[in-house]
Each structure stands twice: as C-alpha cells, then as structure tokens.
Enzyme design. Structure first.
Site: not given
Length: 317
Positions: A192, A79, A151
């Site tokens: 993440c 990321e 995300k």
C-alpha cells in the site's frame, strides 16, 4: 522533433503495441493453448473485507476457486484481506503469529487449490501487545509460507478532505526489502503506502532483480481517486516490471471506505487487467509474459543509463 526521430518513436510504440496485443482484453479462460509460450497466468482479487474473519475467508475461498477456473496459478489478495476492524483496537485483538490458526487456514486453502497466494497486509503479532506488523505473506501451492515482507512505510497522514490516520500508533515498521524467486518471475513484495516511495521499487528492480512488483493495498477513496493509477503506472514504467495491485474497495464500516480499482499493469505501463466495477468483489486475470519484460528492457536499457549513487553524491555537494 525531426522526421527521423518521429519515425523512430512511431516504430517503437507500434512494436510494443504488437508485442502486448493479447493482453489488451484479458478474459477469464482455462484454455492454456491461448497463452504465450513464455508466459504464466496470474490473477488479482478485489474485495471489501470486514471485521469478520470467517466471512472474509469465505470470500477469499470463493475467489480462489474463480482464479483456479480461469487457469491462474497465482492469486494476489489486497491489504487486510482477512480482517478490517470497525473500531480502534480490533486489529490488535485478532493479530496472530504466522503459524497461528488464521494463516494456517490460508495455507491449507493454497494447498487444496494448488494455488500460490499473495496475502497482502496480514495482522501479524508484533514485539509487544500494543503493536502488530502489517505483513505481506507469500504462500506456495503446497501450502508453505515462502516469503514475508513487513510494511516499511506507515500511513501517518491527515488526508485532505478525509480522515486522520496514525498507523504507527499500533504498527511496527519493517526494515527489510524483500524479493523472491517464484514460477511467476522474481517478485518484489510491498504494501500500500510504500507505493508513494519510488526508491523502494528502484531498489527492488535494480538491486534485487525484481520482474514483478506486488502492491496489495487499501487506498482511501480520496487518495485513490487522485493518485492510485498514476502512481502504479509510474512504478511499472520506471522499473520496467509488471505491477499487480490487488485492492480493497467499498465500505468496510461506517468509518472506513476504500477506493478499489484492482489493476494489473505491464512493463510498458499499460493496464492489462481491471475489474469493470471499481468496488465490486471479483478477480481480474492476465498473463505474465517474460519475453515482454526482456523486450522492454533490451530496447530501452535504463539499467545501463542510471547514474550510480556516487554520481549524485558528487553533483549535490
């Protein structure tokens, strides 16, 4: 446990250890003759990105060359691979559309190296000047963007013993689960903080057919020490997928530090790729063995044993 049950368990464990024997000590090598017939080599990168686009690109370019020399055909970056801001608002200032010069440069890198790239957490321009999207971009070896995932779960937390984060203050949340067919199997794209929400990975495996889960991340030092490896191995075990977790590691600035510990995990939950130093810059290499995926899923057919959503609605009334 009775003796018959114990014997069965010992046989099961021993067979899986034999099946993945060649993964236990992954080495960087370009000798394809050593690869399993039904496998393909991939790599995961670890780096310490800073607020300098050119410096981060130079690091990525070097790691691509290392991965190519190792015989890998896919390199997964963490990321925020291209930029980590040192001050509030810096990421918004450099955010670009997917056809902007930053991503075009990485597309050219993929083409020049004949390497697929998983670019986790690109600062893509959002719907207004105050927001960006934290976008996972998959580029093929011809330099074409093949898939993107934005995300979904944003990091809005007060980390015990750490700092306060409010990702939603400048980031738009994605709304779509993304899986993509590739030479490396069917890839499930995440980023993440998604790691803490197992339903995403359950959807990717059981409803979207994922075989390999990509988890580029920049975990904080505090949360990484406590939860990083155990969460990744849990996601691999409960989905029977490979998990490739490329991580940021080390100090990006005076205010920000990442845990690191880039990992590649097999469908049995075993770590098969890891850098010796949790925060050093480098790559780890392993082979995706499709026969192992099939073997694990056949011997323990959890997809057949799962209860449908209707079952849970009924029993929770």
């Amino acid at each position: 446990m009775n003796s018959s049950r114990a014997s069965e368990l010992c046989w099961f464990t021993a067979e899986f250890r034999l099946n993945r024997f060649h993964f236990l000590s992954p080495t960087i090598s370009s000798d394809y003759s050593k690869m399993a017939v039904n496998s393909i080599r991939i790599a995961a990168a670890q780096m310490t990105s800073i607020n300098d686009l050119a410096a981060n690109y130079a690091t990525c370019s070097r790691l691509v060359k290392e991965a190519a020399a190792a015989g890998a055909k896919l390199l997964c970056f963490p990321e925020n691979f291209s930029f980590v801001g040192a001050k509030d608002g810096e990421s918004l200032k450099i955010a670009e559309p997917l056809d902007g010069p930053i991503m075009n440069r990485y597309c050219a890198l993929a083409k020049e190296s004949s390497m697929w790239l998983s670019l986790g957490g690109f600062q893509e321009q959002g719907s207004d000047a105050a927001h960006l999207c934290n976008t996972h971009v998959l580029i093929d070896d011809a330099g074409h963007i093949r898939s993107t995932y934005r995300k979904m779960h944003l990091f809005d937390v007060d980390v015990p013993g750490g700092a306060v984060y409010k990702e939603s203050s400048f980031t738009e949340a994605g709304k779509e689960i993304v899986a993509f067919d590739s030479p490396f199997g069917r890839l499930g794209l995440t980023v993440c903080y998604d790691l803490r929400f197992p339903e995403v990975y359950q959807q990717l495996r059981f409803h979207h057919g994922a075989q390999v889960l990509l988890v580029p991340a920049a975990f904080t030092k505090v949360t990484g020490e406590a939860h990083w490896e155990v969460l990744l191995r849990a996601r691999a075990i409960e989905t029977q997928c490979y998990v490739i977790a490329a991580a940021q590691g080390g100090k990006h600035s005076e205010k920000r530090e990442s845990f690191g510990d880039t990992l590649i995990i097999d469908p049995w939950g075993m770590v098969i790729g890891r850098l010796s130093d949790k925060v050093s810059t480098g790559i780890t290499v392993a082979d995706i063995d499709f026969s192992l995926i099939e073997s694990v899923r056949t011997k323990m057919p959890i997809s057949q044993h799962r209860k449908p959503i209707e079952f849970w609605k009924q029993v929770s009334k």
